[in-house]
Structure formats: C-alpha cells, structure tokens
Design a protein around this motif. Structure first.
Motif, PDB file in Angstrom:
ATOM      1  N   GLY A 101       0.674  -1.365   0.266  1.00 20.07           N
ATOM      2  CA  GLY A 101      -0.301   0.291  -0.189  1.00 20.07           C
ATOM      3  C   GLY A 101       0.488   1.130  -0.125  1.00 20.07           C
ATOM      4  O   GLY A 101       0.595   2.481   0.581  1.00 20.07           O
TER       5      GLY A 101
ATOM      6  N   ASP B 214       2.604   4.020  -2.185  1.00 20.90           N
ATOM      7  CA  ASP B 214       3.145   4.939  -3.315  1.00 20.90           C
ATOM      8  C   ASP B 214       5.031   4.827  -4.047  1.00 20.90           C
ATOM      9  O   ASP B 214       5.267   5.695  -3.119  1.00 20.90           O
ATOM     10  CB  ASP B 214       2.488   6.023  -3.327  1.00 20.90           C
TER      11      ASP B 214
ATOM     12  N   ARG C 294       1.294   1.361   5.779  1.00 13.63           N
ATOM     13  CA  ARG C 294       0.998   1.796   4.180  1.00 13.63           C
ATOM     14  C   ARG C 294       0.007   2.974   4.171  1.00 13.63           C
ATOM     15  O   ARG C 294      -0.311   3.836   5.738  1.00 13.63           O
ATOM     16  CB  ARG C 294      -0.248   0.912   4.818  1.00 13.63           C
ATOM     17  N   GLY C 295      -0.351   3.749   2.576  1.00 14.64           N
ATOM     18  CA  GLY C 295      -0.411   4.751   2.630  1.00 14.64           C
ATOM     19  C   GLY C 295       0.855   5.697   2.209  1.00 14.64           C
ATOM     20  O   GLY C 295       0.131   6.867   1.825  1.00 14.64           O
TER      21      GLY C 295
ATOM     22  N   SER D  22       4.785   7.209   1.055  1.00 14.75           N
ATOM     23  CA  SER D  22       5.295   7.184  -0.431  1.00 14.75           C
ATOM     24  C   SER D  22       6.853   7.286  -0.381  1.00 14.75           C
ATOM     25  O   SER D  22       7.255   7.012   0.581  1.00 14.75           O
ATOM     26  CB  SER D  22       5.304   8.031  -1.165  1.00 14.75           C
TER      27      SER D  22
ATOM     28  N   LYS E  66      -3.546   2.120  -4.398  1.00 15.82           N
ATOM     29  CA  LYS E  66      -3.262   1.141  -2.719  1.00 15.82           C
ATOM     30  C   LYS E  66      -4.325   0.040  -2.522  1.00 15.82           C
ATOM     31  O   LYS E  66      -5.681   0.087  -3.390  1.00 15.82           O
ATOM     32  CB  LYS E  66      -3.872   2.390  -1.710  1.00 15.82           C
TER      33      LYS E  66
END
Length: 602
Positions: free
Chosen positions: A442, A444, A480-481, A483, A600
């Motif tokens: 998850g 980027d 997660r979430g 970058s 994601k």
C-alpha cells in the motif's frame, strides 16, 4: 705532596669512623684535634728548653706543663669515641682547670691568667652546640666567682710584688689569650667556609637534578600560588618558569579541572599526601612542530613541613598525555568490542529467525508433498506448496548472498567490473521490479529520473544492487498509505541518487551507526519488520568501492532520505576503501519525470 696535605692525611687517619663520611663533621673533628695536638707537641718540645734556661722547675711549673699535655688525651678521646660534644666539654674543663691553677698561685682575679677564662666559652662556640656553650659559659663564670671569693677572704697566696714583672706577665697573658682567640676565630672562619662550600655543592647538585629531571618540581603556599618551579616546566609547557609563579600555573589549568587541582593542594597543606590528574595548557614551542594544546599532567603533592596546621606544599608533576591517549584508545577498543559483541548477539538472534522460518516452511511443505497420497493433495495445492518452498529457498539464498557480499567487502575481495551503462534504464528496471511489492504494502512508489542522464562508467550489477536495497528498505519501513520517492540527477561529475520515504524514521542515536553490518535501528523487541540489517551495509560498501559517498538524514515519525553520490567516470583504485564520508543531499529536479502511481490495496 705539601706539608699541609701530609698533616691532613695524618689527622684523617685519627678520625673516628662515624666522622669520615660527612665533610662538615670531618672538618669539625680536624679543627678540634689539630690545634690541641700542635699545642701539646709545642709544650713538650719547649719543656727541655725551659729547664735549660730556668733550672730546676717548681711543682707549679711541672703541673702546668703536665696540664698542657692534656689536649693529647682529648684528641685521643674524640678519635676513639667520636663524641664531639663530650670532647668539647672535657676541653672546657681542662682549660678552666689550668687557668684556675695558675690564677690561684699568681694573684687570683688580678692574675694575668684570669683573662683566659674569657677563652673558655669562645672555644666552646666551635662545637655548634648550645648545650656545650651554656656549660662553658657557666663554668667560666663559676671560676670567676670562685677567684673573687678566695681573694675577698684572703685565702690566696701573696701575689708578686714586683710591678714590672707583674706588668710583663699581664701583657703575656693578654697576648697569649688574644692569639689563642685569633686561632679560634680562624678555625671558626674555616668551618664556616667549609659549610658554605658544602652548601654550594649541594645547591649545584640539586640544581643539576632539577634542570635535568623531566618531572616538574614546584612549591606552593597555602593559597596554592607557586613560589618555586623547576626549569623542567619550560620544556613541558613551552614557557619560562617566571610566568608560572604566583597564579600563572593555575591560569593554565583547564577550567573543568581547577576544583580538583585546588582541592588536592588544600588537602596536602593540611597534612595528607595527594594525587590528582588534570589538564594544563601548553604553548607552541618554537622550532618544533608542537602547537598550543592541553596536556594531561599527574601531580603528587605533600606538605613541606608538619609543624603548622597548614604548611607549604611541594608538588611533583609529570606529563602523562601518552598514557591517557593509550587509556582512551583502550576504552575505544573496549567500546568497539562491546558493540561488536552486541552486533554479533543481534545478528545471531536475527539470523536464527531469518533462517529458521523459511527452513520450517521448506521442511513442512516438502513433507506434505512427500505424503501427498495420505493427505490427498490435488495439483493446485501441490503447486502452491512448491511455490512456497521456492520462495523460502530464494529468501535463504538472498540472506546467504548478503552475508557473503559483506564478508567480501570487509576483506577487500569484492570485485568491481566497471563498464559503460545507462543509469536511468537500470534505475527504472529496479523500480519496476519492486513495484508489485510496493503495491502489496500500500505504498506509492514515485520515480524521478531525468531522460538526459549521461552514460556512466561503473559496475552496473553493483548499481542495481544499491538501488534495489535502498528502494526495498524504504518500502519495508513505510507504513500503508505512505510514499517512496526515487530521484536521480547529475551534479558536477557525480550522479546523485536519492531515495526518500515517509516511513517511521530513525532515532538520532541510531543514525550514526546506520550502515554497520548487522545493525538494525530500533530495539529488537520493538521491531515490526524482518531483516538481517545487511541492506544498508551492502550499499555503504558498494558506494565506498566506487569512491562515492552516502548520507542518511532522518526524523522519527516523518521519514528518511538516503543520498548516494557516485562518480560518472569511475576509475578503480589499487586498494579500495570502504570508508564513506558524509554527504549533504543536494537534489535537482529532472526535466521530465516518470511517475509510477500504484493504487493502494484495500
């Protein structure tokens, strides 16, 4: 050989053994025996001449001449016993007895011999003993009082009535007493000159020791001010001793060490021996490659006297800088050994998990495949188990390869094969390989690499390994979430590769050790991510082999930026070094950006 040297050798042969090893005592014993032996020998030699001129002597004359031989016995007493004060007391008694015998028979206190009583305490002064002088003075005064009392009660013989003869005798008595007193004065002056000469010899000896000793000797008063300091201070501190007197030495003590320095001097002044180590400022020495700095000094101090509650202090200072440097080196070595032991412990704990987990999976799933008939496994399940076994084996292989790469780098056996390659294509390939992992986590993954990046000369395999380790590490530690941004640009003659994440970050106390083999930031029981701690160590080693630089900047809870600078035209050295100098990140945006936006996963 002169007559004086012969006489001195004869006198030295008569000295008591206790007086032969001290120059001043030897001179005093010689000064006592020489005039007495000489006077007695002159009296013995003059006695036959006196008999020839005078005729038959009277009983008094015989007693007087016999008494003049007594100094020979005194010299013998001193030679046999070595008791210098006792010999002077006996000499005072002998002289006072002779004077009293002559004075009683020639007029009492008015006799020409009475003036010799003054010589008794003068002769005792050569003993350098207050007790002997007091005894001789009391003896002379007692003799004077006795002569006066005998004359007052008319208990003395009738004196000579011939005034002319009495005048001649009086003159002879005064002259002889004066000559004897002059001899005593010469002896006193000789002893004083000998004492001063010996004092100068001792001063020269101690001055020679003070000048040639490497240790510095100093004397301090009750307030700690320097009253004397030996010339060795100039060699130790690079300044003259005159500038160190008073509070000059205190002004050179390091500010942190001044309380310990003053406490040691104060305690020593109260009667206890002290030892303290402190730092002293040393001036630059002209003609030598020694700059102004601080040196470590060990000072041992003790009271100079014990007669007062607070006496002066004598101190001995020694330069112990080399010893302190060795102690610091040993402390650093001990700390490094402790860190190495801790790293080994962490490594064993981590490797036991990293190796046991995939091995358990390999053994477990392989046993299931072996017993597939009993477990009634279908083709899809067997394929899944085989894939899990393959994944576990690949993980084990990567761990072993990482350990081998680190070992090769530490021993200098890692081979670099430089060749021209396109860094942009290599970087995009690495990011594409890790795109699936980023999507599963998850995260980027953003790649910014300028299209006009020039071809660089280096090891493409090592470059890919650097990029893969940095990006994989950033993805692993990003929640997660978050970058991960990978940037590449050219700055001067170097390629600047930067990987920035929004992950958990690194604590400041761990930041300095990032890149050490098997080191993982954070405490083991707090760590949520698996790994051996070899990723950044491999990156650091490969960057060092390319004569590059690596810099890590991080803030806990905000993220980490790792910047690597590699030369565009790498020329391998004969002796590659793994030392990596810190580098501040300096990134420039490319003209065109390629952005991988990974959706994601819910």
């Amino acid at each position: 050989m002169t007559v004086l040297s012969i006489i001195r050798d004869c006198l030295d042969a008569l000295l008591h053994p206790s007086a032969r090893y001290d120059a001043l005592t030897r001179a005093r014993h010689r000064a006592f025996m020489a005039p007495r032996l000489l006077g007695s020998l002159v009296a013995l030699a003059a006695f036959p001449i006196y008999l020839a001129m005078r005729g038959a002597p009277t009983a008094l004359e015989v007693a007087a001449f016999a008494w003049l031989i007594a100094p020979i016995l005194l010299s013998w007493f001193l030679s046999r016993t070595g008791r210098y004060e006792g010999a002077h007391i006996l000499s005072a008694l002998a002289l006072a007895g002779l004077v009293m015998m002559v004075a009683i028979t020639t007029g009492g206190i008015e006799s020409f011999a009475a003036v010799w009583l003054i010589v008794v305490p003068l002769e005792a002064a050569l003993s350098a003993s207050r007790r002997v002088v007091a005894f001789a003075s009391a003896l002379a005064l007692a003799c004077v009082a006795l002569l006066i009392a005998l004359g007052h009660f008319h208990l003395l013989p009738v004196p000579e009535s011939n005034a002319a003869l009495r005048g001649v005798l009086m003159g002879a008595g005064v002259a002889s007493a004066t000559l004897y007193a002059a001899g005593l004065a010469v002896s006193a002056e000789s002893l004083a000159r000998t004492s001063v000469a010996l004092l100068y010899v001792e001063e020269d000896r101690y001055r020679l020791l003070a000048r040639n000793m490497s240790d510095v000797i100093s004397r301090h008063n009750r307030n700690g001010a320097v009253e004397f300091i030996s010339p060795a201070a100039e060699a130790m501190l690079g300044t003259s001793g005159a500038r160190l007197t008073g509070h000059g030495l205190f002004d050179r003590v390091h500010v942190v060490d001044r309380p310990a320095y003053l406490t040691a001097l104060s305690d020593a002044a109260r009667g206890s021996e002290q030892r303290v180590e402190f730092r002293l400022r040393r001036d630059a020495v002209r003609g030598q490659n020694i700059s102004a700095d601080f040196i470590w000094v060990e000072m041992r101090c003790r009271p100079l006297e014990q007669v007062s509650p607070e006496a002066d202090v004598v101190a001995v200072m020694r330069d112990v800088t080399d010893r302190k440097v060795q102690e610091q080196a040993l402390e650093l070595a001990r700390t490094a050994a402790e860190h190495a032991d801790a790293s080994k412990t962490r490594f064993l704990a981590t490797m036991s998990h990293e190796l046991r987990t995939p091995l358990n999976a390999i053994i477990g799933f392989s046993e299931m495949i072996v017993h597939e008939e009993a477990m009634m496994l279908d083709a899809a399940r067997r394929k899944e188990y085989a894939q899990l076994i393959n994944d576990s084996g690949q993980h084990l292989l990567s761990v072993v390869n990482g350990i081998l790469d680190i070992s090769k780098m530490e021993t200098g056996n890692f081979e670099i094969s430089p060749e021209p390659f396109a860094p942009r294509a290599a970087l995009l390939h690495c990011c594409n390989l890790l795109a699936l992992k980023a999507r599963d986590n998850g995260v980027d993954l953003i790649t910014r690499a300028a299209e006009d990046l020039p071809v660089m000369n280096g090891d493409p395999r090592a470059f890919k390994q650097i990029a893969l380790n940095l990006v994989a590490n950033a993805i692993k530690f990003t929640e997660r979430g978050g970058s991960v941004t990978v940037s590449a640009s050219v700055e001067g003659s170097r390629l600047m590769l930067s990987v920035t994440d929004t992950g958990v970050g690194i604590d400041a106390e761990d930041l300095a050790r990032i890149g050490d083999p098997f080191f993982q930031a954070g405490k083991t029981y707090q760590r949520k991510h698996e790994g051996t701690g070899l990723g950044l160590s491999i990156v650091k080693g490969l960057v060092g082999l390319h004569n590059g630089e690596m810099n890590v900047q991080s803030t806990v809870g905000e993220g980490t930026t790792v910047t690597v600078a590699l030369p565009l035209d790498f020329a391998p050295l004969l002796t590659p070094s793994n030392n990596v100098a810190p580098l501040k990140p300096a990134l420039r945006s490319g003209s065109q950006d390629q952005v991988h936006q990974v959706k994601k996963r819910a």
